[in-house]
Design a protein around this motif. Structure first.
Motif, PDB file in Angstrom:
ATOM      1  N   GLU A  82       0.838  -1.205   0.000  1.00 23.21           N
ATOM      2  CA  GLU A  82       0.000   0.000   0.000  1.00 23.21           C
ATOM      3  C   GLU A  82       0.874   1.257   0.000  1.00 23.21           C
ATOM      4  N   THR A  83       1.975   1.234   0.740  1.00 22.29           N
ATOM      5  CA  THR A  83       2.905   2.364   0.717  1.00 22.29           C
ATOM      6  C   THR A  83       3.564   2.478  -0.646  1.00 22.29           C
ATOM      7  N   LEU A  84       3.893   1.357  -1.257  1.00 18.60           N
ATOM      8  CA  LEU A  84       4.518   1.364  -2.576  1.00 18.60           C
ATOM      9  C   LEU A  84       3.587   1.950  -3.640  1.00 18.60           C
ATOM     10  N   ARG A  85       2.291   1.785  -3.464  1.00 22.26           N
ATOM     11  CA  ARG A  85       1.330   2.368  -4.410  1.00 22.26           C
ATOM     12  C   ARG A  85       1.383   3.895  -4.420  1.00 22.26           C
ATOM     13  N   CYS A  86       1.876   4.497  -3.325  1.00 23.38           N
ATOM     14  CA  CYS A  86       1.900   5.960  -3.208  1.00 23.38           C
ATOM     15  C   CYS A  86       3.104   6.606  -3.888  1.00 23.38           C
ATOM     16  N   VAL A  87       4.032   5.810  -4.407  1.00 24.36           N
ATOM     17  CA  VAL A  87       5.211   6.369  -5.071  1.00 24.36           C
ATOM     18  C   VAL A  87       4.780   7.078  -6.347  1.00 24.36           C
ATOM     19  N   GLN A  88       5.301   8.287  -6.536  1.00 27.15           N
ATOM     20  CA  GLN A  88       4.975   9.066  -7.724  1.00 27.15           C
ATOM     21  C   GLN A  88       6.083   8.911  -8.765  1.00 27.15           C
ATOM     22  N   PRO A  89       5.759   9.072 -10.052  1.00 29.76           N
ATOM     23  CA  PRO A  89       6.782   8.881 -11.090  1.00 29.76           C
ATOM     24  C   PRO A  89       7.862   9.967 -11.088  1.00 29.76           C
ATOM     25  N   ARG A  90       7.511  11.166 -10.683  1.00 29.85           N
ATOM     26  CA  ARG A  90       8.487  12.256 -10.648  1.00 29.85           C
ATOM     27  C   ARG A  90       8.940  12.474  -9.218  1.00 29.85           C
ATOM     28  N   TRP A  91      10.205  12.873  -9.050  1.00 28.65           N
ATOM     29  CA  TRP A  91      10.745  13.088  -7.727  1.00 28.65           C
ATOM     30  C   TRP A  91      10.195  14.371  -7.131  1.00 28.65           C
ATOM     31  N   SER A  92       9.821  14.312  -5.851  1.00 29.19           N
ATOM     32  CA  SER A  92       9.409  15.484  -5.090  1.00 29.19           C
ATOM     33  C   SER A  92       9.680  15.175  -3.621  1.00 29.19           C
ATOM     34  N   LEU A  93       9.397  16.119  -2.760  1.00 34.36           N
ATOM     35  CA  LEU A  93       9.588  15.858  -1.332  1.00 34.36           C
ATOM     36  C   LEU A  93       8.601  14.813  -0.830  1.00 34.36           C
ATOM     37  N   TYR A  94       7.423  14.765  -1.415  1.00 32.19           N
ATOM     38  CA  TYR A  94       6.461  13.710  -1.063  1.00 32.19           C
ATOM     39  C   TYR A  94       7.021  12.339  -1.444  1.00 32.19           C
ATOM     40  N   ALA A  96      10.151  11.539  -1.636  1.00 35.07           N
ATOM     41  CA  ALA A  96      11.212  11.233  -0.681  1.00 35.07           C
ATOM     42  C   ALA A  96      10.626  10.721   0.637  1.00 35.07           C
ATOM     43  N   GLY A  97       9.533  11.325   1.089  1.00 38.80           N
ATOM     44  CA  GLY A  97       8.875  10.849   2.310  1.00 38.80           C
ATOM     45  C   GLY A  97       8.313   9.446   2.150  1.00 38.80           C
ATOM     46  N   VAL A  98       7.779   9.150   0.970  1.00 39.51           N
ATOM     47  CA  VAL A  98       7.275   7.802   0.710  1.00 39.51           C
ATOM     48  C   VAL A  98       8.425   6.800   0.702  1.00 39.51           C
ATOM     49  N   MET A  99       9.563   7.194   0.166  1.00 36.32           N
ATOM     50  CA  MET A  99      10.721   6.295   0.172  1.00 36.32           C
ATOM     51  C   MET A  99      11.198   6.016   1.597  1.00 36.32           C
ATOM     52  N   PHE A 100      11.205   7.042   2.452  1.00 35.17           N
ATOM     53  CA  PHE A 100      11.554   6.814   3.862  1.00 35.17           C
ATOM     54  C   PHE A 100      10.537   5.888   4.529  1.00 35.17           C
TER      55      PHE A 100
END
Length: 127
Positions: A82-94, A96-100
């Motif tokens: 479910e967290t992996l579904r939130c990854v966006q295709p373009r890099w942003s601070l959001y 980065a937070g999802v990656m953490f």
């Protein structure tokens, strides 16, 4: 205010600074329970809740053997997905937070798998 076919409740309040009447719309509701939407909160709650459940099932300091820890492990994998579904295709601070959050999910899954497998390794345990 209407959102699709739903009516969003409004909360009338009086602003303490200017004394004017304002309307706050309660938009959040229970939208994090909707499985069709991506939800970072739902993924984190699933992973951390399953980690807490795994600690309580395994009686952590004693680490007793139980196969019930497979259930929190599966729930934690679902939360990580479910967290992996939130990854966006373009890099942003959001992003980065999802990656953490994904790194936190991996560490929690590793801890759950350790609690599951450690009692079954006789060469590691001092007993």
């Amino acid at each position: 205010m209407t959102y699709g076919s739903r009516t969003i409740p409004a909360l009338p309040v009086i602003c303490p600074i200017r004394g004017r009447k304002a309307v706050i719309y309660l938009c959040m509701g229970w939208s994090f329970l909707d499985l069709r939407r991506k939800s970072l909160l739902r993924g984190s709650v699933l992973v951390l809740g399953s980690l807490a459940l795994a600690f309580s099932i395994s009686h952590f300091p004693e680490n007793r053997r139980t196969l019930l820890l497979i259930l929190p492990a599966m729930v934690a994998f679902a939360g990580a997905f479910e967290t992996l579904r939130c990854v966006q295709p373009r890099w942003s601070l959001y992003h980065a937070g999802v990656m953490f959050s994904l790194y936190m999910d991996v560490m929690a899954i590793a801890m759950i798998l350790f609690l599951l497998l450690y009692p079954y390794m006789p060469w590691v345990t001092p007993h």
